[in-house]
Design an enzyme around this catalytic site. Structure first.
Site, short mmCIF file in Angstrom:
data_model
loop_
_atom_site.label_atom_id
_atom_site.label_comp_id
_atom_site.label_asym_id
_atom_site.label_seq_id
_atom_site.Cartn_x
_atom_site.Cartn_y
_atom_site.Cartn_z
N SER A 150 -21.69 -9.16 38.41
CA SER A 150 -21.98 -10.24 38.35
C SER A 150 -20.93 -11.32 37.54
O SER A 150 -21.31 -11.86 37.65
CB SER A 150 -23.18 -9.91 36.06
OG SER A 150 -24.20 -9.32 36.56
N ASP A 203 -9.39 6.51 7.49
CA ASP A 203 -10.88 6.74 7.63
C ASP A 203 -11.15 5.45 7.58
O ASP A 203 -12.22 5.86 8.86
CB ASP A 203 -11.37 7.01 6.28
CG ASP A 203 -11.08 8.60 5.66
OD1 ASP A 203 -11.81 9.21 5.87
OD2 ASP A 203 -10.64 9.18 4.73
N HIS A 214 -28.03 -15.33 25.76
CA HIS A 214 -27.16 -15.52 26.60
C HIS A 214 -26.30 -16.59 26.65
O HIS A 214 -25.58 -16.18 27.41
CB HIS A 214 -27.62 -14.21 27.53
CG HIS A 214 -27.85 -13.15 28.12
ND1 HIS A 214 -28.64 -12.83 26.83
CD2 HIS A 214 -27.59 -12.21 28.37
CE1 HIS A 214 -28.53 -11.39 26.96
NE2 HIS A 214 -28.47 -10.81 27.79
N HIS A 268 0.91 -0.48 0.19
CA HIS A 268 -0.06 -0.10 0.02
C HIS A 268 0.78 0.90 -0.31
O HIS A 268 1.19 1.88 1.37
CB HIS A 268 -0.91 -0.28 1.68
CG HIS A 268 -1.47 -0.95 1.13
ND1 HIS A 268 -1.38 -2.36 1.53
CD2 HIS A 268 -3.37 -1.15 0.88
CE1 HIS A 268 -2.76 -3.07 1.55
NE2 HIS A 268 -3.69 -2.52 1.77
N ARG A 327 -23.10 -18.55 36.94
CA ARG A 327 -23.42 -18.35 37.61
C ARG A 327 -23.59 -19.03 38.44
O ARG A 327 -23.91 -18.59 39.89
CB ARG A 327 -24.68 -17.37 37.26
CG ARG A 327 -25.84 -16.56 37.54
CD ARG A 327 -26.95 -17.01 36.75
NE ARG A 327 -27.99 -15.98 37.57
CZ ARG A 327 -29.08 -16.04 37.05
NH1 ARG A 327 -29.81 -16.90 36.18
NH2 ARG A 327 -29.88 -14.92 37.10
N GLU A 335 -17.56 -4.14 24.99
CA GLU A 335 -16.42 -5.43 24.81
C GLU A 335 -15.66 -5.02 24.05
O GLU A 335 -14.60 -5.87 24.25
CB GLU A 335 -17.48 -6.05 24.99
CG GLU A 335 -18.33 -6.60 25.86
CD GLU A 335 -20.04 -5.91 25.66
OE1 GLU A 335 -20.80 -6.36 26.40
OE2 GLU A 335 -19.56 -5.17 24.89
N ARG A 393 -17.80 -18.15 39.55
CA ARG A 393 -17.95 -16.37 39.23
C ARG A 393 -17.37 -15.52 40.80
O ARG A 393 -16.78 -14.94 41.04
CB ARG A 393 -18.75 -15.80 38.94
CG ARG A 393 -19.90 -16.27 39.73
CD ARG A 393 -20.91 -14.56 39.33
NE ARG A 393 -21.83 -15.30 39.93
CZ ARG A 393 -23.53 -14.61 39.40
NH1 ARG A 393 -23.16 -12.46 38.60
NH2 ARG A 393 -24.19 -14.64 40.32
N HIS A 413 -4.19 3.41 -3.53
CA HIS A 413 -4.30 2.77 -2.19
C HIS A 413 -3.77 2.10 -1.63
O HIS A 413 -2.29 1.39 -1.13
CB HIS A 413 -5.61 2.28 -1.74
CG HIS A 413 -6.17 1.81 -0.57
ND1 HIS A 413 -5.64 2.90 0.22
CD2 HIS A 413 -5.96 0.58 -0.78
CE1 HIS A 413 -5.91 1.65 1.51
NE2 HIS A 413 -6.46 0.48 1.31
N HIS A 468 -2.04 -0.99 7.21
CA HIS A 468 -1.92 -1.38 5.83
C HIS A 468 -0.71 -0.31 5.34
O HIS A 468 0.22 -0.71 4.24
CB HIS A 468 -3.39 -1.25 4.63
CG HIS A 468 -4.44 0.30 4.84
ND1 HIS A 468 -4.27 0.82 6.04
CD2 HIS A 468 -3.44 1.63 4.13
CE1 HIS A 468 -4.56 1.90 5.44
NE2 HIS A 468 -4.42 1.88 4.78
#
Length: 662
Positions: free
Chosen positions: A382, A156, A471, A29, A518, A409, A355, A260, A69
């Protein structure tokens, strides 16, 4: 020669090294290095604090090429500055097997590459973690020892990727004023002009997230230098929107997508040489230009020496602790503390969700390992990742040890990588296991870069119950086990949880995922053993005095089911053994003799796990019996779900007897 002429010749050195290397490789590139050469020249010769002769100096500024790149921009600059790992021979070997100059910058291939980039947006999010780490360390050791900036060159594409939104909003919230992002605003992507796909006002977007913003001509060195000085004085992170021409200097391809991601071709390079008045042969840098770059490389030598004097003036305890943390060594007090708690667990044998067991173990760890930095993606209650020692980090106070990452996350996982890459701390954080999908690209890069980051992922099965199939992870165990150099731990009880935490901390070149329940689990380990049995990946938890008819393999919460099934079989005169399998990856590192002994020769082999079968044939063979999931879960109380899907001790025992009768 005027200063402006000197600048242009130095920038053109980057441009032509990039063009020539891409042309020789017939791949790469060239557009970004050509367009951003002025930015890099000003940044590295006037702004950045670094020392090519001591590239790992702890208080160096960090530079992250998020638009990976454009790697030849970085490689060319490192060569010109005199970095030992990037001689001209490496530039000529661009994109070849064994070269440090890989297609995208890869951490560990050579000093000067701060992180692996290429997947767009990752570098930007890594840099947020680096800036967080700088502020955390400065709060602990003072600005006399820790006072550096993190610079990012992003394109970008980086700003279009969703991870950029997570990263920039967090950076703005935390007031990471030593984070400076240069946006290579060239308006081009692979498909053509950016307005084909995007109409975002990036300045307004960053300002809405509490960033300082500056617009500048990316080819004006005076304006660029002024923008950097202004950014350094800001009380907020800064976006410098640098308007550039991709492929600057190319007579027919500049400003287009054609430059590019493809070599320019010999004719266009010749025309570019003429247009930029560069008469030198490929890979030839005139001595005056190379000398100017090498002198620029020594510019921060005095800053480094001054830092060394300040470091030498610090007290011995501070110096030792600073160096220990930056080496990544664990405190000597860790093992005795864990052994004392392990003895307590053997005596008390509590029934706990893993946990909760993890929180208890973390309380012991965080007391003796001050460099752990915890967190959660808005699931603190949790994930149980916060302990008494980890007060929150806030925008105005970085003395804490707990980051509220928010519902970010992916940005969290990438920033954790940046924190680990920065050095001096061990990041761990939490989310639900099913949301590993949201951070998988960052998990993969952590494994690729060999970084010690620890992800606590709770609610690890249909055992979370009523939240339902959205979940409930079923394919995630196999998915994460498929990533090379990632340890996926699924402990069966509180003692295994302690051992898995110990292994995650000591794995200095491997990221870890701890998949935790849990629901409460009965303590399976009845006696204290100093040896870490989980370190073997799989071990015989319950054996027989005679040759076993049945061997049951299980992980996590299903080990309890396996043990109950064994009791039922033993009551009916069927000899059965149970193998706990907390970590496939560590099992594969064991000797073939050990592996064979653990797998055994039972007529019937059964694997029990509340996920899909993939991977378990390693233990049970193609003709083995699998008791687990074949599709998605359902919503309901967890005990009813296990019965509904047939993951029970009775089902395991029945399968064993059917196998023996066959």
């Amino acid at each position: 020669m005027t200063d402006l002429e000197k600048h242009h010749r130095m920038a053109n050195a980057i441009r032509f090294l990039a063009m020539d290397a891409v042309e020789k490789a017939k791949s790469g590139h060239p557009g970004l290095p050509m367009g951003a050469a002025d930015i890099a020249t000003v940044l590295f010769t006037q702004v950045l604090k670094f020392d090519p002769t001591a590239p790992h100096w702890a208080d160096r500024d960090r530079f992250v090429l998020s638009a990976g790149h454009g790697s030849m921009l970085l490689y060319a600059t490192l060569y010109l500055l005199g970095y030992e790992d990037f001689p001209l021979d490496q530039i000529k070997k661009f994109r070849q097997i064994g070269a440090r100059t890989a297609g995208h910058p890869e951490f560990g291939h050579g000093a000067g590459i701060e992180t692996t980039t290429g997947p767009l947006g990752q570098g930007l999010a890594n840099a947020v973690g680096m800036a967080i780490a700088e502020k955390l360390q400065a709060a602990r050791f003072g600005e006399a020892l820790v006072d550096h900036y993190t610079y990012v060159l992003a394109g970008d594409g980086c700003l279009m990727e969703g991870i950029s939104q997570e990263a920039l909003t967090l950076a703005g919230h935390l007031k990471l004023n030593k984070l400076i992002v240069i946006w290579d605003d060239n308006g081009i992507s692979i498909d053509g002009k950016i307005d084909v796909t995007d109409s975002t006002d990036q300045i307004a977007r960053f300002e809405a997230s509490k960033w300082n913003t500056i617009r500048v001509d990316g080819h004006d060195p005076v304006a660029l230098a002024a923008a950097f000085r202004k950014a350094q004085d800001s009380d907020r992170p800064t976006l410098i929107a640098a308007k550039t021409v991709i492929g600057f200097g190319s007579p027919t391809k500049a400003g287009t997508a054609k430059v590019h991601g493809s070599p320019l071709g010999a004719d266009e390079i010749a025309a570019t040489r003429k247009a930029l008045n560069w008469s030198h042969e490929p890979f030839e840098i005139p001595s005056d230009v190379l000398d100017a770059w090498r002198i620029a490389g020594l510019r921060s030598a005095h800053a480094h020496k001054d830092w060394e004097k300040r470091f030498a003036a610090a007290d011995a305890e501070t110096r030792a602790e600073f160096e220990r943390r930056n080496r990544g060594d664990l405190p000597a007090a860790l093992k005795p503390a864990l052994m004392a708690y392990k003895q307590k667990l053997a005596d008390e044998r509590p029934t706990l969700a893993t946990r909760q067991a993890s929180e208890n173990v973390l309380t012991v760890i965080n007391e003796v390992v001050p460099e752990t930095i915890g967190g959660s993606a808005d699931l603190t209650g949790s994930n149980n990742t916060k302990t008494a020692q980890t007060k929150p980090v806030t925008p105005d106070d970085f003395s804490g040890r707990y980051i509220h990452w928010g519902i970010r996350e992916h940005g969290m996982a990438a920033a954790m990588n940046g924190m680990a890459l920065h050095g001096g701390m061990i990041p761990y954080s939490g989310t639900f296991l099913v949301f590993a999908d949201y951070c998988r690209p960052s998990l993969r890069l952590a494994a690729l870069m060999e970084q010690r980051v620890i992800h606590v992922m709770t609610h690890d099965s249909i055992g979370l119950g009523e939240d339902g199939p959205t979940h409930q992870p079923v394919e995630h165990y196999a998915s994460l086990r498929a990533i090379p150099n990632l340890n996926f731990f699924r402990p069966a009880d509180v003692t295994e949880t302690l051992e898995c935490w110990q292994l995650a901390l000591t794995a200095s070149k491997t990221p870890s995922v701890l998949a935790l329940t849990r629901q409460g689990l009965v303590a399976q380990r009845k006696t204290f053993e100093e040896e870490n049995l989980c370190a073997r990946g799989a071990y015989v938890l319950a054996d027989t005095d005679e040759t076993a008819d049945v061997t049951i393999f299980a992980s996590g919460s299903e080990v309890e089911i396996a043990m109950d099934a064994r009791a039922k079989l033993e009551a009916e005169g069927v000899s059965a053994r149970v193998v706990s399998v907390p970590c496939f990856e560590l099992f594969e590192l064991q000797s073939t003799d050990y592996q064979a002994a653990v797998i055994g020769t039972s007529k019937v082999k059964i694997a029990v796990e509340a996920g899909i079968r993939m991977g378990w044939d390693r233990f049970i063979g193609n003709d083995g019996v699998f008791v687990g999931m074949t599709g998605f879960g359902a919503s309901g109380p967890y005990k009813e779900l296990y019965a509904h899907f047939g993951i029970t001790a009775d089902a395991v025992a029945a399968a064993a007897k059917a196998g023996l009768a066959a």
